[in-house]
Design an enzyme around this catalytic site. Structure first.
Site, PDB file in Angstrom:
ATOM      1  CB  ALA A  65     -20.718 -41.914 -23.941  1.00  0.00           C
ATOM      2  N   GLY A 108     -21.099 -39.972 -28.695  1.00  0.00           N
ATOM      3  CA  GLY A 108     -22.458 -40.424 -28.390  1.00  0.00           C
ATOM      4  C   GLY A 108     -23.484 -39.312 -28.548  1.00  0.00           C
ATOM      5  CD  GLU A 111     -22.399 -43.237 -31.575  1.00  0.00           C
ATOM      6  OE1 GLU A 111     -22.251 -43.125 -30.334  1.00  0.00           O
ATOM      7  OE2 GLU A 111     -21.948 -44.198 -32.210  1.00  0.00           O
ATOM      8  CD  GLU A 131     -17.204 -41.927 -30.855  1.00  0.00           C
ATOM      9  OE1 GLU A 131     -16.742 -41.298 -31.836  1.00  0.00           O
ATOM     10  OE2 GLU A 131     -18.425 -42.006 -30.618  1.00  0.00           O
TER      11      GLU A 131
END
Ligand code: CO8
Length: 257
Positions: A65, A108, A111, A131
């Site tokens: 992200a 992300g 993911e 993360e």
């Protein structure tokens, strides 16, 4: 449309989406995710499309992200924006999505790849959930899908200690379907998607749903859903056509009905 942050095109019956923020390592900001979701839903509704491929570039599928966009966000922003819940719409696609992964596939990005149904990796692909280095943890399936895919031992190292794994390790641990030379990763994913897109559309969709049930629910629930979906296909013309074609020793002509 190369100035778009997601390049969307079709290749026969395959819908192709390529994340296009090369200077930011394809970091997933709101704009990229909105474009991916719009493309997924448009392809899902298009009867001329049978499968999708989601790709980045050779250097990065997506490095996570967008940290710069997330840095100033508070808990209320997350709850009100519902961003993570929106990502789930990738998983909700009825048609199969193949992630074509080369280079960094982190946070992300990993993911997002795991929300797809299969992963074709280049030899340079690197998977990780770093993360923890930012003082946070995965929030869009990284602790759940990764653990189910690679098992608790490796998932713990990746999530708690930011361990990156290579494409070969990902193959050994069942995270990816196949590993190919970097120059072929996109073509390989497109070929696989094309093969699936040529198959009986309804059966592909319900079979995808059934395999995901196995991944996401208990065995008892999964077996019940599988049986129900199996029965449902006997209401389709494709079931009659597929079995007639077998008996008559000819290729089937799929209608998606
Ligand atoms: N977000 C924003 N920008 C990024 C990101 C990112 N995730 N990753 C790389 N970039 C940018 C860099 O800031 C840099 O920009 P600039 O040139 O303006 O400084 C540019 O991309 C190139 O990156 P590097 O110079 O760092 O390139 P390197 O080859 O040295 O390193 C790495 C590549 C290893 C990929 C490194 O960039 C890196 O570690 N990136 C961050 C990886 C990471 O921590 N990912 C997890 C992010 S958090 C997350 O994904 C949580 C998801 C939760 C669910 C979704 C919630 C909405």
């Amino acid at each position: 449309m190369t100035d778009s942050t997601v390049i969307v095109e079709t290749r026969g019956r395959v819908g192709l989406m390529r994340i296009n923020r090369p200077r930011q390592m394809n970091a997933l900001n709101s704009e990229v995710m909105a474009q991916i979701l719009a493309a997924v839903e448009a392809f899902d509704a298009d009867p001329d499309i049978g499968a999708m491929v989601l790709a980045g570039n050779e250097r990065a599928f997506a490095a996570g992200a967008d940290i710069k966009e997330m840095a100033g966000m508070g808990v209320v922003d997350h709850i009100q924006s519902g961003r993570i819940a929106m990502w789930q719409r990738v998983r909700s696609a009825k048609k199969p999505i193949i992630a074509a992964v080369s280079g960094f596939c982190l946070g992300g990005g990993c993911e997002l790849a795991m929300m797809c149904d299969m992963i074709v990796a280049s030899e340079t692909a690197t998977f990780g959930q770093p993360e923890i280095n930012l003082g946070i943890m995965p929030g869009a399936g990284g602790t759940q899908r990764l653990t189910r895919a690679v098992g608790k031992a490796l998932a713990m190292e990746m999530v708690l200690n930011a361990r990156f794994i290579s494409a070969q390790e990902a193959l050994v641990h069942g995270l990816v379907n196949r590993v190919v030379p970097v120059e072929h990763f996109l073509d390989e994913a497109l070929t696989l998607a094309g093969e699936i897109a040529a198959r009986a559309p309804l059966a592909v969709q319900l079979a995808k749903q059934a395999v995901n049930q196995a991944f996401e629910t208990s065995l008892t629930e999964g077996l019940m859903d599988e049986r129900y979906l199996f029965y449902m296909l006997f209401a389709s013309q494709d079931q009659q056509e597929g079995m007639a074609a077998f008996v008559e020793k000819r290729p089937a002509n799929w209608q998606g009905k």
